[in-house]
Structures are given as structure tokens and as C-alpha cells.
Design a protein around this motif. Structure first.
Motif, mmCIF file in Angstrom:
data_model
loop_
_atom_site.group_PDB
_atom_site.id
_atom_site.type_symbol
_atom_site.label_atom_id
_atom_site.label_comp_id
_atom_site.label_asym_id
_atom_site.label_seq_id
_atom_site.Cartn_x
_atom_site.Cartn_y
_atom_site.Cartn_z
ATOM 1 N N LEU A 37 45.520 39.171 33.969
ATOM 2 C CA LEU A 37 45.081 39.953 35.231
ATOM 3 C C LEU A 37 44.380 40.656 34.353
ATOM 4 C CD1 LEU A 37 48.437 41.593 36.303
ATOM 5 C CD2 LEU A 37 47.068 40.132 37.443
ATOM 6 N N ASP A 38 44.123 40.289 33.096
ATOM 7 C CA ASP A 38 42.735 41.330 32.059
ATOM 8 C C ASP A 38 41.425 40.414 32.356
ATOM 9 O OD1 ASP A 38 41.270 42.557 30.697
ATOM 10 O OD2 ASP A 38 42.423 42.759 28.986
ATOM 11 N N LEU A 39 40.513 40.642 33.282
ATOM 12 C CA LEU A 39 39.130 40.028 33.271
ATOM 13 C C LEU A 39 38.100 40.322 32.269
ATOM 14 C CD1 LEU A 39 39.167 40.463 36.978
ATOM 15 C CD2 LEU A 39 40.270 39.149 35.460
ATOM 16 N N SER A 40 38.612 41.531 30.613
ATOM 17 C CA SER A 40 37.318 42.239 30.333
ATOM 18 C C SER A 40 36.869 41.322 29.371
ATOM 19 C CB SER A 40 37.971 43.479 29.718
ATOM 20 O OG SER A 40 39.308 43.298 28.746
ATOM 21 N N LEU A 41 35.951 40.529 28.596
ATOM 22 C CA LEU A 41 35.945 39.836 28.263
ATOM 23 C C LEU A 41 35.549 40.561 26.801
ATOM 24 C CD1 LEU A 41 31.832 38.910 29.493
ATOM 25 C CD2 LEU A 41 34.366 37.405 29.384
ATOM 26 N N ASP A 42 35.903 42.024 26.374
ATOM 27 C CA ASP A 42 35.699 42.871 25.189
ATOM 28 C C ASP A 42 37.145 43.441 24.702
ATOM 29 O OD1 ASP A 42 35.938 44.805 27.271
ATOM 30 O OD2 ASP A 42 34.145 45.966 25.981
ATOM 31 N N GLY A 43 38.186 42.734 25.720
ATOM 32 C CA GLY A 43 39.445 43.136 25.262
ATOM 33 C C GLY A 43 39.144 44.900 25.982
ATOM 34 N N GLU A 44 38.707 45.326 26.043
ATOM 35 C CA GLU A 44 38.901 46.837 26.929
ATOM 36 C C GLU A 44 39.668 47.236 28.829
ATOM 37 O OE1 GLU A 44 38.707 49.523 24.820
ATOM 38 O OE2 GLU A 44 38.597 48.489 23.244
ATOM 39 N N LEU A 45 40.953 47.077 28.720
ATOM 40 C CA LEU A 45 41.189 46.516 29.712
ATOM 41 C C LEU A 45 40.428 47.309 30.980
ATOM 42 C CD1 LEU A 45 43.356 45.516 32.178
ATOM 43 C CD2 LEU A 45 44.596 47.414 31.169
ATOM 44 N N ASN A 46 40.134 47.019 32.135
ATOM 45 C CA ASN A 46 39.555 47.770 33.309
ATOM 46 C C ASN A 46 40.338 47.928 34.719
ATOM 47 O OD1 ASN A 46 37.863 48.336 36.183
ATOM 48 N ND2 ASN A 46 36.009 47.881 34.858
ATOM 49 N N PRO A 47 41.240 48.677 34.413
ATOM 50 C CA PRO A 47 42.371 48.409 35.851
ATOM 51 C C PRO A 47 41.799 47.849 36.945
ATOM 52 C CG PRO A 47 42.820 50.038 34.558
ATOM 53 C CD PRO A 47 41.631 49.897 33.741
ATOM 54 N N ARG A 48 40.635 48.445 37.436
ATOM 55 C CA ARG A 48 40.219 48.621 39.129
ATOM 56 C C ARG A 48 39.602 46.910 39.016
ATOM 57 N NH1 ARG A 48 34.913 51.465 40.134
ATOM 58 N NH2 ARG A 48 36.108 53.903 39.130
ATOM 59 N N ASP A 49 38.977 46.337 37.330
ATOM 60 C CA ASP A 49 38.410 45.060 38.170
ATOM 61 C C ASP A 49 40.118 43.688 37.790
ATOM 62 O OD1 ASP A 49 36.473 44.469 37.459
ATOM 63 O OD2 ASP A 49 36.112 44.514 35.489
ATOM 64 N N ALA A 50 41.676 44.556 37.595
ATOM 65 C CA ALA A 50 42.372 43.587 36.623
ATOM 66 C C ALA A 50 43.613 43.849 38.091
ATOM 67 C CB ALA A 50 43.210 43.950 35.500
ATOM 68 N N PHE A 51 43.587 45.137 38.523
ATOM 69 C CA PHE A 51 43.975 45.465 40.065
ATOM 70 C C PHE A 51 43.888 45.442 41.458
ATOM 71 C CE2 PHE A 51 46.386 47.557 35.710
ATOM 72 C CZ PHE A 51 46.792 46.465 35.640
ATOM 73 N N GLY A 52 42.405 45.796 41.147
ATOM 74 C CA GLY A 52 41.820 46.462 42.438
ATOM 75 C C GLY A 52 41.081 45.253 42.645
ATOM 76 N N SER A 53 40.030 45.952 43.863
ATOM 77 C CA SER A 53 39.144 44.906 44.963
ATOM 78 C C SER A 53 37.881 44.811 44.500
ATOM 79 C CB SER A 53 40.121 44.863 46.278
ATOM 80 O OG SER A 53 39.710 46.407 46.741
ATOM 81 N N ARG A 54 36.575 43.411 45.417
ATOM 82 C CA ARG A 54 35.875 44.026 45.129
ATOM 83 C C ARG A 54 35.129 43.293 46.506
ATOM 84 N NH1 ARG A 54 32.135 42.312 40.211
ATOM 85 N NH2 ARG A 54 30.094 43.379 40.211
ATOM 86 N N SER A 55 35.607 43.904 47.767
ATOM 87 C CA SER A 55 35.642 43.101 48.750
ATOM 88 C C SER A 55 34.305 43.967 49.329
ATOM 89 C CB SER A 55 37.536 42.853 50.299
ATOM 90 O OG SER A 55 36.902 44.419 50.256
ATOM 91 N N ASP A 56 33.318 43.002 50.542
ATOM 92 C CA ASP A 56 32.500 43.372 51.472
ATOM 93 C C ASP A 56 33.277 44.427 52.121
ATOM 94 O OD1 ASP A 56 30.650 41.019 50.587
ATOM 95 O OD2 ASP A 56 31.963 40.207 52.301
ATOM 96 N N ALA A 57 34.396 44.977 52.379
ATOM 97 C CA ALA A 57 35.198 45.579 53.167
ATOM 98 C C ALA A 57 35.120 47.441 52.559
ATOM 99 C CB ALA A 57 36.184 45.794 54.377
ATOM 100 N N ASP A 58 34.620 46.728 51.280
ATOM 101 C CA ASP A 58 35.344 48.084 50.045
ATOM 102 C C ASP A 58 33.725 48.693 50.558
ATOM 103 O OD1 ASP A 58 37.279 48.056 49.316
ATOM 104 O OD2 ASP A 58 37.234 46.587 47.708
#
Length: 491
Positions: free
Chosen positions: A237-258
Motif C-alpha cells: 500500500l505504501d506508494l512513496s519513493l523515499d520511504g516516507e508514508l503518505n496516507p493520502r496516497d496509500a489509503f485515499g483516492s485521487r479521482s475526478d470526482a474528488d
């Protein structure tokens, strides 16, 4: 349930208070009647939810708390927001978005009705659901002794029973504010709001940084489910490139509706509270300061200390001064309806929970309430350490009546919206005069160490007098603009 939240740390607020506030909005096509109430969990042994059919045993030690329940209990209490006898405040919930990876790894715990009858072929027993917005205040607030304690109690309930929806929940006491976000069916994360910051939350999973080592260690600023690290690693679930967890990227959404429904609301609040940080109005939609930016921070240090009036204003915003304002005259018909406003017709209640460090505990907490559409209502404070609240704010019958603060505000909003220019001056004078008068009554009670219940009644009386007056002005303005008017008079 669509909502908007703002949290204000004690060093960011005008008087050193912690402030947590949330609009509770009805789903599209509905208008949910609300009322202000005092409840007491003392002696209650079990709780059963209406939506999830879940029965939960209650611990000893429950006490009195204020709340904003539904007037119609067909879907349960939905107590929404309040302050308990320990001066701990809670607002629940801000509905959040998530993604398919999280839901596949930890599915939501939804209620499933029984299929068939016992003993029949194909019979399937009822599957109870987890806890949700209906239940959380009732299950947690009466028992919380601090903001952190509230987080830990709710976290334990989520781990045991699960939830059928993604939600954000705020807790505060006189020293701290904590923000908890659910992750899938059984997991959760929580972060302490920095004392010098404010937080904006518009129906999206909001946390943009998280210290797992602290959460799973000392827990000074972060808390979480005990198996969260393994859950993240196992399910990639961790999508970071530097190892710093971003919960918005890991657990959230990034949709057109947002980008249409959610993100612009955070943009509108932050541009008001940090106007010099921009460029806000001239930035392209997806740029760092644009209304569809995915990089708007979860928390910011404001440019000046934030007042109660600021909180009310930002939770009533409809993109004033921009091409997106539905009441504006700039832009085009397309831009004026492009983004979802904060102050919307479906606002059913706003609770601003203020815990003041400079007042004795009997008068320390105020629950400011506004009912109906925030573009046209006023925010009114009530002391919370009382056994009951005035009938004008606690009684919301199913029949429309001006004897009810809720219904009076609904009537005002519906008429003022249709005659916006004619009614706006009356609305603005009402908001300023009522909040000034109510705040003066709070000060008088503080200084005289007066009776909070008596002060509440005086505040309710003032609210009724001024609301009835505004209703008369709005009715006249709307009547003057009726289509069947005619200029020639016969008297």
C-alpha cells in the motif's frame, strides 16, 4: 454523508481554546432534521445499531454528554457532535474516500440480511455490520476521559467490530486535538493536530504524512492499529519513493470526482485563512494553489489567529469573490456551478466545539450550533455542563413550525436563496447581532460565575427573537418579488 471539517489548535486560535467543528450535510435529495440535546449513558448496558444490527456491550462509567441527534430516529441516533462531563469533545463523522487496494485487503463490514428461513435449503444467516456514523458518538463520547482516550476507545471498537464505511473523527480536550481516519474495515490511523496549525477536511482521506515508528512506539503524536505496518507491507500500500508514508496516497483516492466535489472545499478554506500563500485565484486548477490541487496540505499555520467567526465563515463558504460562486455575477453559468460549495442547501447542522482553558470546568466548554443552510444562519453558543437545553433548540417536530430553531432556519434559507440580493443585508445583520448578543451573555455568565442553564435559556430567547425578526424581513422581501406582483395600487 457529505460533511466539511475544520480543526484549530490551541496556539492557532484567538483565545487559546481548542476548536473542532464540522458541518453535517444531508445526502443528495434529503433534508435531515436535527436537534440539540443532552443524553446520559449512566446505567446503560448495551447498545444496538439500527443500520448494522450490531449489539455492543457498554462499559461502566458512562456519563452525561451533549449531542446533535436526528429528529427522526428511523436510521438511528446519529448523535453527531458533543461534549461530555470531562470536557472532552467529539465530532463524528467526516465521510472519507478510499481506493480499491485498501478495500480488497480489508473489506468494509456491511450488514447483510438473512436469506430464507432457518432449515430451508439455501438459508443464509444474517450478517451484522460494523459500526458507523450512526453509532460512534454514542459508543465513545460518554466514556472518554481525554481526547487521546477517545481515539484509543474508538480504535479498539474498530479493531473488534469493524466498520461499514470510511470515516474521519475528531476528538479534543483543553490541551489536544486528535484526528482519526479509518482504513478499510478494521484498521485506523490517528494524528495529533499541531498546536499552531489548523486542519481542513472535505470528505477526502486527508493525512499526508504519518510516523509509523512513533505510532507503534511511544505514540506521542501518532497512533494506529497495532498491525498497521504488516498490513501496509503485505498489501503493497505504501506508494512513496523515499520511504516516507503518505496516507493520502496509500489509503485515499485521487479521482475526478474528488476534484469537483472535495478538493475545492479545502482550497476555499485555505485561501481564506492563508490569503498570502497563493496565488489562489490565478493558479490553474491542478497547480499547487489551484482548486483541484492534490498537494493542498492537511494542516497549515494560519496567517493570524483564528476566531469563532472565522470558523463559521469558512464553513459557510460558497466561493465568494471567485468565478465559482453560485450567487456571484462573474464567471459564466458553467463556472458558477462547477464546484460543490461548503455552505450548501443540505447543511443540516454545524457544531463548533470550543474548550476554553481560562474558564472553570463548569463553564469551560461551549457547543456553538447552527441549523439549516450555513449561508443564511447564525452560530449560537451553549454551555455544555447542563442536564437539559432550551426547548427552542431541542424540539424539532416532524411538522414545520417557527417554534423550532431548526425549522425557522430552514424556512429562512429557502426563501433567502430565491431573493439573495434583497435578503443578504438582513441576513448579515442578523448573524452579527445574534452572535454578538449571545457572546455577551456567555461573558456575563463567565464573569459572574453564573448558572450555565440560565445563560443557555437567555441565549435561546435571544436567538428566537432575532430569528423571528429575520424571518419577517425575508418573508417580506420574497413576497415583494413574487411573479404576480403589479405596480398599480388601488388604495
Amino acid at each position: 454523508m457529505s460533511c466539511t471539517t475544520i480543526l484549530v489548535g490551541k496556539n492557532a486560535s484567538f483565545d487559546g481554546s481548542t476548536i473542532i467543528a464540522r458541518n453535517e450535510d444531508c445526502p443528495s435529495g434529503e433534508f435531515c432534521e436535527k436537534r440539540f440535546s443532552v443524553s446520559n449513558a449512566a446505567g446503560k448496558k448495551t447498545y444496538k445499531s439500527v443500520i448494522g444490527h450490531l449489539e455492543v456491550p457498554l462499559p461502566d462509567g458512562g456519563g452525561r454528554y451533549t449531542c446533535m441527534p436526528n429528529a427522526d430516529l428511523k436510521e438511528g441516533l446519529w448523535e453527531a457532535a458533543g461534549v461530555n462531563a470531562h470536557n472532552v469533545a467529539m465530532t463524528a463523522t467526516e465521510t472519507l474516500t478510499t481506493n480499491e487496494r485498501v478495500l480488497a485487503a480489508d473489506p468494509l463490514v456491511a450488514y447483510k440480511a438473512a436469506v430464507g428461513e432457518p432449515g430451508q435449503d439455501g438459508y443464509e444467516a444474517e450478517q451484522v455490520g460494523g459500526i458507523g456514523e450512526e453509532d460512534m458518538v454514542t459508543l465513545v463520547l460518554p466514556y472518554a476521559t481525554s481526547a487521546r482516550d477517545g481515539v484509543l476507545r474508538l480504535g479498539a471498537l474498530l479493531e473488534r467490530y469493524g466498520t461499514y464505511e470510511m470515516n474521519g473523527i475528531a476528538f479534543s480536550d483543553v490541551d489536544e486535538i486528535w484526528w482519526l481516519e479509518t482504513v478499510g474495515g478494521h484498521h485506523w490511523i490517528a494524528r495529533r493536530v499541531p498546536d499552531d496549525c489548523y486542519v481542513t477536511m472535505p470528505n477526502q482521506l486527508g493525512l499526508d504524512s504519518f510516523d509509523l515508528d512513533d505510532a507503534l512506539g511511544e505514540g506521542r503524536e501518532h497512533l494506529c492499529s497495532p498491525d498497521l505496518r504488516e498490513f501496509i507491507q503485505k498489501n503493497h500500500l505504501d506508494l512513496s519513493l523515499d520511504g516516507e508514508l503518505n496516507p493520502r496516497d496509500a489509503f485515499g483516492s485521487r479521482s475526478d470526482a474528488d476534484h469537483v466535489y472535495n478538493t475545492p472545499r479545502a482550497w476555499d478554506m485555505q485561501r481564506w485563512l492563508n490569503p498570502s500563500a497563493g496565488p489562489w485565484e490565478t493558479a490553474a486548477a491542478h497547480e499547487e494553489f489551484g482548486p483541484e490541487s492534490d498537494r493542498l496540505p492537511w494542516c497549515r499555520v494560519p496567517e493570524r489567529k483564528i476566531t469563532i467567526e472565522d470558523v463559521k465563515y469558512v464553513l459557510s463558504l460558497h466561493y465568494q469573490g471567485t468565478v465559482y460562486d453560485p450567487y456571484g455575477h462573474i464567471g459564466t453559468p458553467a463556472t458558477r456551478g462547477l464546484y460543490r460549495p461548503i455552505g450548501i442547501n443540505r447543511n443540516c447542522q454545524l457544531a463548533v466545539l470550543q474548550i476554553r482553558p481560562y474558564v472553570d470546568e463548569k463553564r469551560r466548554a461551549l457547543q456553538w450550533i447552527a441549523l439549516g443552510s450555513n449561508a443564511f444562519n447564525a452560530l449560537v453558543p451553549f454551555f455544555t455542563q447542563v442536564d437539559e437545553v432550551p426547548a427552542y433548540v431541542s424540539s424539532t417536530p416532524r411538522t414545520v413550525t417557527t417554534d423550532s430553531f431548526y425549522w425557522a432556519n430552514r424556512l429562512i434559507g429557502a426563501m433567502a436563496d430565491a431573493s439573495y440580493s434583497a435578503c443578504l443585508p438582513h441576513v448579515e445583520r442578523y448573524q452579527e447581532k445574534l452572535q454578538s448578543e449571545a457572546t455577551r451573555l456567555v461573558h456575563e455568565c463567565d464573569e459572574a460565575a453564573g448558572d450555565p442553564a440560565a445563560a443557555n435559556q437567555a441565549i435561546a430567547d435571544a436567538a428566537r427573537k432575532r430569528t423571528d425578526c429575520l424571518l419577517g424581513h425575508v418573508l417580506f422581501a420574497r413576497s415583494a418579488e413574487m411573479r404576480n406582483g403589479f405596480s398599480r395600487s388601488d388604495n
